[in-house]
Design an enzyme around this catalytic site. Structure first.
Site, PDB file in Angstrom:
ATOM      1  N   GLU A 424       0.758  -1.067   0.116  1.00 39.62           N
ATOM      2  CA  GLU A 424       0.037   0.099  -0.030  1.00 39.62           C
ATOM      3  C   GLU A 424       0.819   1.272  -0.045  1.00 39.62           C
ATOM      4  O   GLU A 424       0.304   2.365   0.359  1.00 39.62           O
ATOM      5  CB  GLU A 424      -0.999  -0.072   1.409  1.00 39.62           C
ATOM      6  CG  GLU A 424      -0.281  -0.225   2.531  1.00 39.62           C
ATOM      7  CD  GLU A 424      -1.526  -0.272   3.742  1.00 39.62           C
ATOM      8  OE1 GLU A 424      -2.561   0.319   3.448  1.00 39.62           O
ATOM      9  OE2 GLU A 424      -1.072  -0.619   4.960  1.00 39.62           O
ATOM     10  N   ASP A 448      -4.720   3.308   0.322  1.00 42.24           N
ATOM     11  CA  ASP A 448      -3.372   3.747   0.459  1.00 42.24           C
ATOM     12  C   ASP A 448      -2.441   4.172  -0.652  1.00 42.24           C
ATOM     13  O   ASP A 448      -1.857   5.072  -0.832  1.00 42.24           O
ATOM     14  CB  ASP A 448      -2.754   3.390   1.932  1.00 42.24           C
ATOM     15  CG  ASP A 448      -3.209   3.646   3.059  1.00 42.24           C
ATOM     16  OD1 ASP A 448      -3.725   5.040   3.116  1.00 42.24           O
ATOM     17  OD2 ASP A 448      -3.555   3.001   3.996  1.00 42.24           O
ATOM     18  N   ARG A 458      -6.485  10.827   1.062  1.00 46.13           N
ATOM     19  CA  ARG A 458      -7.782  10.084   0.812  1.00 46.13           C
ATOM     20  C   ARG A 458      -8.969  10.654   1.670  1.00 46.13           C
ATOM     21  O   ARG A 458     -10.040  10.221   1.357  1.00 46.13           O
ATOM     22  CB  ARG A 458      -7.242   8.659   1.158  1.00 46.13           C
ATOM     23  CG  ARG A 458      -7.289   8.279   2.486  1.00 46.13           C
ATOM     24  CD  ARG A 458      -6.713   6.712   2.560  1.00 46.13           C
ATOM     25  NE  ARG A 458      -7.667   6.047   3.209  1.00 46.13           N
ATOM     26  CZ  ARG A 458      -7.658   4.756   3.726  1.00 46.13           C
ATOM     27  NH1 ARG A 458      -6.262   4.216   3.615  1.00 46.13           N
ATOM     28  NH2 ARG A 458      -8.410   3.894   4.351  1.00 46.13           N
ATOM     29  N   CYS A 495      -7.409  -5.748  -1.283  1.00 43.19           N
ATOM     30  CA  CYS A 495      -8.452  -5.554  -0.349  1.00 43.19           C
ATOM     31  C   CYS A 495      -8.789  -4.067  -0.213  1.00 43.19           C
ATOM     32  O   CYS A 495      -9.391  -3.609   0.858  1.00 43.19           O
ATOM     33  CB  CYS A 495      -7.758  -5.964   1.072  1.00 43.19           C
ATOM     34  SG  CYS A 495      -6.363  -5.283   1.662  1.00 43.19           S
TER      35      CYS A 495
END
Ligand code: PEP
Ligand code: MG
Length: 536
Positions: A424, A448, A458, A495
């Site tokens: 990430e 991320d 974000r 994910c």
């Protein structure tokens, strides 16, 4: 009113504005008038420092509105009428400072809220905020939510992870927040619970108790709808419920593409209740257990025993299916006072996740021991967040060995676990060929990965239009990560929220992703997309 839909669905119901207040709790110990007045004075001094820091930050960011509000808080903190009211209560009633602040807050707020004057009602909110801050400083305790009976559409500025954790979710028909983005906690929670949600709606302050329609397909909030609108939306709601019912039929069907390739369908969860919901929606395992949520809204770290109980409860429900436990991704917006975080200018790039764990090895070892012990009762793997280097993996392996050695010494049963890393950060993506040799599997955190690749916060609503999860830079990284993992014979799961974006399912599958991990509420929708996709 137009906002942004972040969790699909239609809701019709009464609007209720979020009310969270700090609670003074049981009365224990009274230091006498002088002692309690001194505690109150000292707590105000701490509040003054906190508010000054916040004000300075708002000024630095040129956020004039916040800076002005915080300045007015600073004035109010020393308002003689307020200070005297609290001190008088301490003297007259012989109660601890936090109780005197709580009573003063409630009586002033009730008085102001009863006035038919918007300005005074807003002042009630300010007094409430300042008093809550002082109570939290005095008690170290957190906000307690007081909501009316029945079901409602919850309106809030924004909700923090600890606030959302305390809500009785069965009573919430929909979430509507003024701030927030597709990745804010409210959005993630709403998707996990399958509750409609829209964010970035500038709702009026005086809409409490009114009927409204939330269309979380288009992002529309209709306050005080007419009969015709109600009729139209009741029909739309029925249609949406019908679609959900049809999706349920897919629960027992295999998760295979049209050309017969099986794709692992895993779920992202934050609690044991979520695990139950994920199983109810046909998941094949838990791809991401966000454990940091157990560390929030409390006064001290959870003990090894408490964590062990949670993980064993989850594996019991999973009944042999895999549970991938992500070690705490604490820090950034997920902190509590007891963790004693220092102020950071850039917390998203600061002391968080494995960095925090390597700086607090006792906290890390406690979690690892609980995981290893629970692994003796089921199928558990460990996932490490925010990795940027091979050296981190080596350091973590050494703490893992210490945790296992402690269990050996204590003669406690445990089982070793497979170890995977979250990819990430751009650094992890670029060295994914090296990382693949060190670990057992990859899980790509596109939330991320996108934020750090594009250098876009974000959580920032205003920048959401450039926070593009389909950006070529992100896609190229995904391809590279998957190739590197497969070259080393390792599996890759996605994910991040991109895994639930069914407009992108085909692209992900064609890139060779082995598993997708999505919120419980998105499992069946994603399964439907996979079953309708041909990867050749
Ligand atoms: C991600 O970053 O994509 C992720 C799944 O982790 P979190 O959203 O908890 O940061
Ligand atoms: Mg992440």
């Amino acid at each position: 009113m137009q906002g942004k839909a972040v969790s699909e669905g239609i809701a019709i119901g009464t609007l209720t504005i979020y009310r969270g207040h700090a609670k003074a709790g049981e009365i224990s110990g009274y230091l006498g008038n002088t002692g309690e007045i001194r505690r109150f004075t000292e707590a105000r001094a701490v509040a003054r420092i906190q508010l000054t820091q916040l004000r300075d930050k708002a000024e630095e960011e040129d956020n004039k509105m916040n800076a002005a509000l915080l300045n007015s808080y600073l004035v109010m903190l020393d308002d003689p009428a307020y200070v005297e009211a609290v001190e008088k209560r301490i003297r007259d009633r012989q109660i601890p400072a936090e109780h005197a602040v709580e009573e003063t807050r409630d009586s002033i707020c009730n008085l102001f809220l009863a006035m038919d004057d918007e300005y005074m009602q807003a002042r009630a909110e300010d007094i409430g905020d300042i008093s809550d801050r002082i109570i939290r400083i005095l008690t170290g305790r957190h906000t307690v939510i007081t909501m009316p009976e029945g079901k409602y559409i919850l309106l809030a500025d924004d909700l923090t992870p600890s606030q959302t954790m305390q809500l009785d979710k069965d009573r919430i028909l929909a979430f509507v927040t003024r701030r927030g983005s597709n990745l804010s906690h409210t959005a993630i929670l709403a998707r996990s619970l399958n509750i409609p949600a829209i964010v970035a709606v500038d709702f009026p302050k005086d809409c409490e108790g009114l009927t409204a329609i939330v269309d979380a397909y288009t992002g529309n909030l209709i306050i005080d709808p007419d009969e015709e609108q109600l009729l139209i939306y009741k029909r739309k709601k029925e249609e949406s419920e019908e679609r959900d019912k049809n999706l349920k039929l897919l629960k027992a069907e295999p998760c295979v593409t049209l050309d017969g390739k099986h794709i692992g369908l895993m779920s992202n969860v934050g609690s044991v209740d979520d695990v139950k919901r994920a199983i109810d929606n046909g998941c094949e395992g838990i791809g991401l257990f966000r454990t940091e949520l157990f560390y929030l809204d409390r006064d001290d770290y959870p003990t090894e025993e408490e964590q062990y109980d949670t993980y064993t409860e989850a594996v019991r429900i999973l009944d042999g299916k895999e549970l991938i436990v992500r070690t705490i991704d604490i820090g950034a917006d997920k902190t509590e006072a007891y963790m004693q975080f220092k102020h950071e200018d850039n917390p998203a790039m600061g002391m968080r996740a494995v960095r925090y764990c390597l700086g607090h090895k006792d906290v890390f070892r406690t979690q690892l021991k609980a995981i290893y012990r629970a692994a003796a009762c089921g199928h558990i793997s460990i996932l490490l967040p925010m990795i940027i280097s091979i050296e981190e993996i080596w350091q973590i392996r050494s703490v893992m060995n210490e945790a296992k050695a402690e269990l050996d010494r204590e003669g406690i049963e445990y089982r070793d676990c497979r170890v995977g890393v979250m990819i990430e950060t751009p650094a992890a993506a670029v060295i994914s060929d090296l990382l693949a040799k060190e670990v057992d599997f990859f899980s790509i955190g596109t939330n991320d990965l996108t934020q750090y690749t594009l250098a876009v916060d974000r959580q920032n609503t205003e920048l959401e239009f450039i926070c593009d999860y389909h950006h070529q830079a992100v896609i190229r990284m995904l391809k590279m990560i998957i190739t590197n993992a497969h070259d080393a014979g390792k599996k890759v799961c996605v994910c991040g929220e991109l895994a639930a974006d069914t407009t992108f399912t085909r692209d992900l599958l064609r890139m060779g992703v082995d598993e997708l991990s999505v919120s419980p509420g998105s499992l069946l929708k994603v399964k439907q997309a996979i079953r309708g996709t041909s990867i050749r």
